[in-house]
Design a protein around this motif. Structure first.
Motif, mmCIF file in Angstrom:
data_model
loop_
_atom_site.group_PDB
_atom_site.id
_atom_site.type_symbol
_atom_site.label_atom_id
_atom_site.label_comp_id
_atom_site.label_asym_id
_atom_site.label_seq_id
_atom_site.Cartn_x
_atom_site.Cartn_y
_atom_site.Cartn_z
ATOM 1 N N MET A 88 0.850 -1.190 0.000
ATOM 2 C CA MET A 88 0.000 0.000 0.000
ATOM 3 C C MET A 88 0.886 1.241 0.000
ATOM 4 S SD MET A 88 -3.032 0.961 2.656
ATOM 5 C CE MET A 88 -2.991 -0.705 3.297
ATOM 6 N N ILE A 89 0.700 2.106 -0.957
ATOM 7 C CA ILE A 89 1.494 3.332 -1.049
ATOM 8 C C ILE A 89 0.570 4.518 -0.821
ATOM 9 C CG2 ILE A 89 2.887 4.784 -2.556
ATOM 10 C CD1 ILE A 89 3.694 2.164 -4.008
ATOM 11 N N HIS A 90 0.927 5.317 0.150
ATOM 12 C CA HIS A 90 0.106 6.482 0.453
ATOM 13 C C HIS A 90 0.841 7.729 0.011
ATOM 14 C CE1 HIS A 90 -2.258 3.683 2.626
ATOM 15 N NE2 HIS A 90 -1.347 3.461 3.532
ATOM 16 N N GLN A 91 0.209 8.523 -0.804
ATOM 17 C CA GLN A 91 0.790 9.779 -1.272
ATOM 18 C C GLN A 91 0.188 10.915 -0.464
ATOM 19 O OE1 GLN A 91 3.207 9.962 -3.305
ATOM 20 N NE2 GLN A 91 3.217 8.050 -4.463
ATOM 21 N N HIS A 92 0.955 11.399 0.481
ATOM 22 C CA HIS A 92 0.500 12.525 1.283
ATOM 23 C C HIS A 92 1.547 13.627 1.189
ATOM 24 C CE1 HIS A 92 -2.829 10.556 3.622
ATOM 25 N NE2 HIS A 92 -2.198 9.487 3.179
ATOM 26 N N PRO A 93 1.134 14.895 1.196
ATOM 27 C CA PRO A 93 2.116 15.975 1.219
ATOM 28 C C PRO A 93 3.021 15.840 2.436
ATOM 29 C CG PRO A 93 -0.104 16.829 0.837
ATOM 30 C CD PRO A 93 -0.249 15.392 1.206
ATOM 31 N N PRO A 94 4.291 16.247 2.309
ATOM 32 C CA PRO A 94 5.208 16.163 3.459
ATOM 33 C C PRO A 94 4.625 16.876 4.673
ATOM 34 C CG PRO A 94 6.404 16.743 1.463
ATOM 35 C CD PRO A 94 4.955 16.782 1.112
ATOM 36 N N GLY A 95 4.796 16.260 5.837
ATOM 37 C CA GLY A 95 4.302 16.868 7.061
ATOM 38 C C GLY A 95 2.864 16.535 7.389
ATOM 39 N N THR A 96 2.210 15.792 6.502
ATOM 40 C CA THR A 96 0.831 15.390 6.757
ATOM 41 C C THR A 96 0.814 13.980 7.339
ATOM 42 O OG1 THR A 96 0.093 16.700 4.874
ATOM 43 C CG2 THR A 96 -1.449 15.062 5.731
ATOM 44 N N GLY A 97 0.200 13.811 8.484
ATOM 45 C CA GLY A 97 0.113 12.496 9.100
ATOM 46 C C GLY A 97 -1.172 11.782 8.754
ATOM 47 N N TRP A 98 -1.219 10.505 9.102
ATOM 48 C CA TRP A 98 -2.432 9.717 8.901
ATOM 49 C C TRP A 98 -2.399 8.488 9.790
ATOM 50 C CZ3 TRP A 98 1.577 9.736 5.386
ATOM 51 C CH2 TRP A 98 2.149 8.517 5.058
#
Ligand SMILES: [Zn+2]
Length: 196
Positions: A1-11
């Motif tokens: 699973m690859i998650h593309q989130h902007p840097p500094g964004t958590g999940w």
């Protein structure tokens, strides 16, 4: 699973399912991948889970990874390395529902939080912490085991021995995975949240 989130964004990611469905194995796999990516990872597990080791997360097939034991999720704040990009919690069903708040704070600070645990107890009832975490999370992976009676995909934990109390740590001798058809609660429970 690859998650593309902007840097500094958590999940928050949840890995749930019954016993023997490879939840801890999946958690360890994701942790290894984060480490290959040179991200600092910390792993926590409840002190109650000492089936295999006090200071490691160990899957049923023997893979292991160092971890810190906690009694309450808020202890993670005391033990947290500010450099940690990934915070993993295994067997989270044994931690109280404050774990959801802790995960929310960690993700809000830009961290990736991976939470693994049982979604159901031996009666087929939800573990509250995991239930709430699944709502809070961006990503939920529900693993299936294999029903030991019929071979179908299994999402229930069949308790094989009479015992009181909800928390009995599992082994092959006490529990087995069962599908919806083959699952048989040992006796009627009066405090069920939902009809089993
Ligand atoms: Zn079955």
């Amino acid at each position: 699973m690859i998650h593309q989130h902007p840097p500094g964004t958590g999940w928050i990611e949840v890995i749930c399912g019954p016993m023997f469905s490879g939840k801890t194995e999946e958690l360890i796999r994701r942790i290894h991948r984060a480490r290959y990516a040179r991200q600092k990872v910390q792993i926590f597990k409840p002190a109650i889970d000492v089936r295999y080791d006090q200071t490691k997360v160990v899957s049923h097939n023997g893979r292991e990874i160092p971890s810190s034991t906690i009694d309450q999720a808020a202890e993670i704040f005391d033990l947290l390395d500010p450099e940690s990009r990934v915070v993993a919690i295994d067997e989270a069903q044994f931690l109280d529902t404050d774990t959801v708040r802790v995960a929310r704070v960690l993700a809000g600070e830009g961290r990736r939080v991976i939470v693994a645990g049982l979604d159901q107890d031996y009666r087929g009832q939800p573990f509250e912490t995991m239930m709430l975490m699944m709502v809070e999370a961006e990503y939920v992976t529900k693993n299936m085991a294999i029903c030991l009676v019929c071979g179908a995909p299994a999402h229930r934990n069949q308790r094989l021995i009479e015992a009181s109390g909800r928390v009995i740590l599992g082994s092959e001798a006490e529990y087995e995975a069962r599908c919806r058809r083959c699952f048989k609660p040992l006796k009627a429970e009066e405090d069920l949240l939902f009809e089993a």
